[in-house]
Write an enzyme that holds these catalytic residues in place. Sequence first.
Site, PDB file in Angstrom:
ATOM      1  N   CYS A 248      -0.268  -0.216   8.883  1.00 37.48           N
ATOM      2  CA  CYS A 248       0.092  -0.780   7.587  1.00 37.48           C
ATOM      3  C   CYS A 248       0.909  -2.075   7.732  1.00 37.48           C
ATOM      4  O   CYS A 248       0.362  -3.094   8.129  1.00 37.48           O
ATOM      5  CB  CYS A 248       0.812   0.269   6.749  1.00 37.48           C
ATOM      6  SG  CYS A 248       0.851  -0.115   4.989  1.00 37.48           S
ATOM      7  N   TYR A 293      -0.236  -6.129   0.308  1.00 39.72           N
ATOM      8  CA  TYR A 293      -0.569  -7.359   1.038  1.00 39.72           C
ATOM      9  C   TYR A 293      -1.721  -7.071   1.985  1.00 39.72           C
ATOM     10  O   TYR A 293      -1.943  -5.926   2.394  1.00 39.72           O
ATOM     11  CB  TYR A 293       0.641  -7.878   1.820  1.00 39.72           C
ATOM     12  CG  TYR A 293       1.737  -8.423   0.936  1.00 39.72           C
ATOM     13  CD1 TYR A 293       1.857  -9.789   0.699  1.00 39.72           C
ATOM     14  CD2 TYR A 293       2.659  -7.568   0.325  1.00 39.72           C
ATOM     15  CE1 TYR A 293       2.858 -10.289  -0.123  1.00 39.72           C
ATOM     16  CE2 TYR A 293       3.649  -8.054  -0.509  1.00 39.72           C
ATOM     17  CZ  TYR A 293       3.744  -9.415  -0.729  1.00 39.72           C
ATOM     18  OH  TYR A 293       4.723  -9.901  -1.553  1.00 39.72           O
ATOM     19  N   HIS A 333      -3.474   4.576   6.735  1.00 38.71           N
ATOM     20  CA  HIS A 333      -2.537   5.541   7.306  1.00 38.71           C
ATOM     21  C   HIS A 333      -3.262   6.670   8.036  1.00 38.71           C
ATOM     22  O   HIS A 333      -3.653   7.666   7.412  1.00 38.71           O
ATOM     23  CB  HIS A 333      -1.649   6.130   6.210  1.00 38.71           C
ATOM     24  CG  HIS A 333      -0.659   5.162   5.671  1.00 38.71           C
ATOM     25  ND1 HIS A 333       0.618   5.035   6.170  1.00 38.71           N
ATOM     26  CD2 HIS A 333      -0.762   4.243   4.679  1.00 38.71           C
ATOM     27  CE1 HIS A 333       1.268   4.092   5.505  1.00 38.71           C
ATOM     28  NE2 HIS A 333       0.443   3.592   4.596  1.00 38.71           N
ATOM     29  N   GLU A 335      -1.954   8.824   9.856  1.00 37.44           N
ATOM     30  CA  GLU A 335      -1.107  10.021   9.807  1.00 37.44           C
ATOM     31  C   GLU A 335      -1.221  10.735   8.461  1.00 37.44           C
ATOM     32  O   GLU A 335      -0.685  11.838   8.290  1.00 37.44           O
ATOM     33  CB  GLU A 335       0.354   9.653  10.080  1.00 37.44           C
ATOM     34  CG  GLU A 335       1.133   9.103   8.906  1.00 37.44           C
ATOM     35  CD  GLU A 335       0.790   7.676   8.535  1.00 37.44           C
ATOM     36  OE1 GLU A 335       1.313   7.171   7.525  1.00 37.44           O
ATOM     37  OE2 GLU A 335      -0.015   7.040   9.252  1.00 37.44           O
TER      38      GLU A 335
END
Length: 366
Positions: A248, A293, A333, A335
Amino acid sequence: MLERRYLVLEDGTFYPGFKLGSDDLTKGEIVFNTAMTGYQETISDPSYTGQIITFTYPLIGNYGINRDDFEALNLTLSGVVVKEACLQPNHFRAQYTLHDCLVKNNIPGISGVDTRSITRKIRQYGVLKAAFVDNKDEIEAMVETLKQETFPRTQVERVSTKTPYISTGKGLSVVLLDFGKKENIVRELNARGCNVTVVPYDTTAETILNMSPDGVMLSNGPGDPDDVQCAVEMIKGIIGKIPFFGICLGHQLFALSQGATSYKMKFGHRGANHPVKDLATGKIALTSQNHGYAIDKDSLKDTDLKITHVALNDGTVEGLKHTSLPAFSVQYHPEACPGPTDSNPLFDDFIQMMNEFKEKETDVHA
């Protein structure tokens, strides 16, 4: 009887609803999240620091809040907006309600509003500044305040750990740069035997090299990557010397360190069902995302970075890999928490990268 509260947007639109959470009213950038579950992990994600989250799923709070599923110890978002807040959750792990959780953490919210209308507005006009008021007579003055409001750009500094600490494992040694990490990154590394040392966002390359880790993780986090130039310089100092994996905000900082540029998206990616294509295999993964972003695809042309993943919804850059050095990153992500675990094997790829680099270094010095 439920008490009135109003959500006010900088364009003059306001939404009447009912009080949820704290009486301490706040302002922030309003965004929307499309996930159908995982509201506890969402509100505790430090990447939402300073933002007001609108949940598109209509019922939030139905399985309550428990102490084990937080992604950070402290909630740092600015507010919560829901269509309906469940005040009587039903789940064997539930310890208290969403309302109680927000009160405990001094986070205001509002229920009973048209979240579909808010989401459509954000999609059309982009993210907006917003605030809560409890008195209808204050709306006009708040609109003028929001028009002039400038929010702090120090979110990463606010949420990063102030001192290093260790989450013990017996395998490879990993330094995790905390830009606003989700706790499940540490859990995933620990599950693979890694000994994880979490360090502040402004830790220098020299300090990291002196720790002699097997690898470095660059975590997720809030805000604009251009505001974290110290991390860009740190990456320049370690690339090629230590394998690293960015997630990220870590992905964006990796790209900036190699000469690419970023831009603010109209309304960002926030949810748990974003399709991403792996360009090497052609496989599609559903991913959990939370970012406002993105990396400019054209700015990568003169760098040593290769695009590995793209978003199917809008074609934005979702993964990068250095063409010759042990470094890669993803915008989403792996995770999860909340979200699907399709991309969880990326942690295994990182483990493999560290082992191969370690073997190569051993052969060189043999």
